[in-house]
Design a protein around this motif. Sequence first.
Motif, PDB file in Angstrom:
ATOM      1  N   HIS A  79       0.833  -1.206   0.000  1.00 28.98           N
ATOM      2  CA  HIS A  79       0.000   0.000   0.000  1.00 28.98           C
ATOM      3  C   HIS A  79       0.873   1.264   0.000  1.00 28.98           C
ATOM      4  O   HIS A  79       0.646   2.195  -0.782  1.00 28.98           O
ATOM      5  CB  HIS A  79      -0.933  -0.003   1.215  1.00 28.98           C
ATOM      6  CG  HIS A  79      -1.726   1.245   1.352  1.00 28.98           C
ATOM      7  ND1 HIS A  79      -2.906   1.442   0.668  1.00 28.98           N
ATOM      8  CD2 HIS A  79      -1.505   2.378   2.064  1.00 28.98           C
ATOM      9  CE1 HIS A  79      -3.375   2.636   0.964  1.00 28.98           C
ATOM     10  NE2 HIS A  79      -2.546   3.226   1.812  1.00 28.98           N
ATOM     11  N   ALA A  82       2.612   1.572  -3.352  1.00 31.90           N
ATOM     12  CA  ALA A  82       1.649   1.956  -4.392  1.00 31.90           C
ATOM     13  C   ALA A  82       1.387   3.459  -4.330  1.00 31.90           C
ATOM     14  O   ALA A  82       1.339   4.133  -5.362  1.00 31.90           O
ATOM     15  CB  ALA A  82       0.346   1.172  -4.241  1.00 31.90           C
ATOM     16  N   SER A  83       1.231   3.978  -3.124  1.00 35.41           N
ATOM     17  CA  SER A  83       1.001   5.418  -2.963  1.00 35.41           C
ATOM     18  C   SER A  83       2.155   6.215  -3.545  1.00 35.41           C
ATOM     19  O   SER A  83       1.947   7.220  -4.239  1.00 35.41           O
ATOM     20  CB  SER A  83       0.813   5.771  -1.488  1.00 35.41           C
ATOM     21  OG  SER A  83      -0.330   5.129  -0.971  1.00 35.41           O
ATOM     22  N   GLY A  94       1.759   1.085  -9.734  1.00 31.37           N
ATOM     23  CA  GLY A  94       0.939   1.291  -8.543  1.00 31.37           C
ATOM     24  C   GLY A  94      -0.259   0.366  -8.514  1.00 31.37           C
ATOM     25  O   GLY A  94      -0.614  -0.184  -7.468  1.00 31.37           O
ATOM     26  N   GLU A  95      -0.881   0.170  -9.661  1.00 34.96           N
ATOM     27  CA  GLU A  95      -2.028  -0.735  -9.742  1.00 34.96           C
ATOM     28  C   GLU A  95      -1.630  -2.173  -9.436  1.00 34.96           C
ATOM     29  O   GLU A  95      -2.363  -2.906  -8.770  1.00 34.96           O
ATOM     30  CB  GLU A  95      -2.680  -0.633 -11.121  1.00 34.96           C
ATOM     31  CG  GLU A  95      -3.406   0.676 -11.327  1.00 34.96           C
ATOM     32  CD  GLU A  95      -3.863   0.912 -12.764  1.00 34.96           C
ATOM     33  OE1 GLU A  95      -3.415   0.172 -13.681  1.00 34.96           O
ATOM     34  OE2 GLU A  95      -4.656   1.855 -12.980  1.00 34.96           O
ATOM     35  N   LYS A  96      -0.457  -2.590  -9.921  1.00 35.48           N
ATOM     36  CA  LYS A  96       0.017  -3.955  -9.611  1.00 35.48           C
ATOM     37  C   LYS A  96       0.279  -4.097  -8.115  1.00 35.48           C
ATOM     38  O   LYS A  96      -0.017  -5.136  -7.518  1.00 35.48           O
ATOM     39  CB  LYS A  96       1.288  -4.281 -10.405  1.00 35.48           C
ATOM     40  CG  LYS A  96       1.102  -4.379 -11.894  1.00 35.48           C
ATOM     41  CD  LYS A  96       0.028  -5.370 -12.304  1.00 35.48           C
ATOM     42  CE  LYS A  96       0.431  -6.805 -12.046  1.00 35.48           C
ATOM     43  NZ  LYS A  96      -0.594  -7.781 -12.482  1.00 35.48           N
ATOM     44  N   GLU A  98      -1.294  -2.452  -5.798  1.00 34.28           N
ATOM     45  CA  GLU A  98      -2.615  -2.528  -5.182  1.00 34.28           C
ATOM     46  C   GLU A  98      -3.161  -3.953  -5.240  1.00 34.28           C
ATOM     47  O   GLU A  98      -3.831  -4.403  -4.318  1.00 34.28           O
ATOM     48  CB  GLU A  98      -3.592  -1.574  -5.859  1.00 34.28           C
ATOM     49  CG  GLU A  98      -3.450  -0.143  -5.421  1.00 34.28           C
ATOM     50  CD  GLU A  98      -4.492   0.770  -6.030  1.00 34.28           C
ATOM     51  OE1 GLU A  98      -4.996   0.479  -7.146  1.00 34.28           O
ATOM     52  OE2 GLU A  98      -4.823   1.784  -5.376  1.00 34.28           O
ATOM     53  N   GLU A  99      -2.885  -4.659  -6.339  1.00 37.45           N
ATOM     54  CA  GLU A  99      -3.303  -6.062  -6.449  1.00 37.45           C
ATOM     55  C   GLU A  99      -2.609  -6.913  -5.383  1.00 37.45           C
ATOM     56  O   GLU A  99      -3.237  -7.777  -4.768  1.00 37.45           O
ATOM     57  CB  GLU A  99      -2.983  -6.620  -7.835  1.00 37.45           C
ATOM     58  CG  GLU A  99      -3.890  -6.139  -8.921  1.00 37.45           C
ATOM     59  CD  GLU A  99      -3.511  -6.733 -10.276  1.00 37.45           C
ATOM     60  OE1 GLU A  99      -2.953  -7.857 -10.318  1.00 37.45           O
ATOM     61  OE2 GLU A  99      -3.771  -6.068 -11.287  1.00 37.45           O
ATOM     62  N   GLU A 101      -1.479  -5.849  -2.546  1.00 34.49           N
ATOM     63  CA  GLU A 101      -2.098  -5.467  -1.271  1.00 34.49           C
ATOM     64  C   GLU A 101      -3.443  -6.157  -1.093  1.00 34.49           C
ATOM     65  O   GLU A 101      -3.722  -6.760  -0.047  1.00 34.49           O
ATOM     66  CB  GLU A 101      -2.284  -3.952  -1.199  1.00 34.49           C
ATOM     67  CG  GLU A 101      -3.015  -3.505   0.052  1.00 34.49           C
ATOM     68  CD  GLU A 101      -3.439  -2.056   0.047  1.00 34.49           C
ATOM     69  OE1 GLU A 101      -3.979  -1.621   1.078  1.00 34.49           O
ATOM     70  OE2 GLU A 101      -3.238  -1.352  -0.960  1.00 34.49           O
ATOM     71  N   ARG A 102      -4.295  -6.072  -2.107  1.00 33.84           N
ATOM     72  CA  ARG A 102      -5.636  -6.670  -2.020  1.00 33.84           C
ATOM     73  C   ARG A 102      -5.553  -8.178  -1.802  1.00 33.84           C
ATOM     74  O   ARG A 102      -6.242  -8.736  -0.946  1.00 33.84           O
ATOM     75  CB  ARG A 102      -6.435  -6.347  -3.283  1.00 33.84           C
ATOM     76  CG  ARG A 102      -7.862  -6.839  -3.256  1.00 33.84           C
ATOM     77  CD  ARG A 102      -8.645  -6.483  -4.521  1.00 33.84           C
ATOM     78  NE  ARG A 102      -7.968  -6.936  -5.734  1.00 33.84           N
ATOM     79  CZ  ARG A 102      -7.397  -6.123  -6.621  1.00 33.84           C
ATOM     80  NH1 ARG A 102      -7.388  -4.821  -6.445  1.00 33.84           N
ATOM     81  NH2 ARG A 102      -6.822  -6.621  -7.702  1.00 33.84           N
ATOM     82  N   ARG A 105      -4.467  -8.867   1.763  1.00 38.34           N
ATOM     83  CA  ARG A 105      -5.524  -8.583   2.753  1.00 38.34           C
ATOM     84  C   ARG A 105      -6.642  -9.619   2.683  1.00 38.34           C
ATOM     85  O   ARG A 105      -7.199 -10.005   3.701  1.00 38.34           O
ATOM     86  CB  ARG A 105      -6.091  -7.179   2.543  1.00 38.34           C
ATOM     87  CG  ARG A 105      -5.110  -6.091   2.920  1.00 38.34           C
ATOM     88  CD  ARG A 105      -5.767  -4.748   3.159  1.00 38.34           C
ATOM     89  NE  ARG A 105      -4.809  -3.670   3.193  1.00 38.34           N
ATOM     90  CZ  ARG A 105      -3.978  -3.416   4.190  1.00 38.34           C
ATOM     91  NH1 ARG A 105      -3.972  -4.175   5.259  1.00 38.34           N
ATOM     92  NH2 ARG A 105      -3.126  -2.395   4.128  1.00 38.34           N
TER      93      ARG A 105
END
Length: 150
Positions: A79, A82-83, A94-96, A98-99, A101-102, A105
Motif C-alpha cells: 500500500h 503503491a502510494s 501502482g495498480e500492480k 494494489e493487487e 495489497e488486495r 488482505r
Amino acid sequence: MLNPAVLITRKADVRWLEECLSADMKFFDPAVLMEAVEQNKELFGALSRVFLRICPEIIQRLEEAIEIENLLDTANQAHTLASCMFVVGAIRVGEKLEEIERDARQKTHMFSSVEFVEMKLMLFQVMAEVEHNLLSEIGESAALLQIVPN
C-alpha cells in the motif's frame, strides 16, 4: 529492463508483463508529478529526491514481508509503495502493487519471492526513470546508484 525469463505464475501477470515488454513502455509519467506540484520545478525536484530516498527501504521491507509470508506487512508495504508510485505517475506499477495489497488482505494469493523479482525490477526501473527525469528536467542527480541496495 525487464527480464521475461523470470517465472510469473498468474496468467494476468504474464499478460501484463507481455504488454509492457511489447510496448517497451516507460513506467513513469513525469507529467503527473509536475501537474501535482503545479509546474513548480523546485518542488518537483524535492519530491523526486524524497521518492528516490524512501523507495529502496520500502521495497526491501516489502520483499522481506513476502519472503516470510507476513500477509499484513505485505499488504501494508505494498500500500505504501503503491502510494509512492501513484504520486510520481507510475500508475500501472501502482495498480500492480494494489493487487498485491488486495490479495494479501483477502488472503487469496501470496506473492512469492520469485514473482517479486519481476516486480522489483519494475520498481527499480521506475526509480531509474525518475532519476533520469530529475537530471534532465532539473539538471541534478540524486545519485541513484548510491541509494539502490544490492
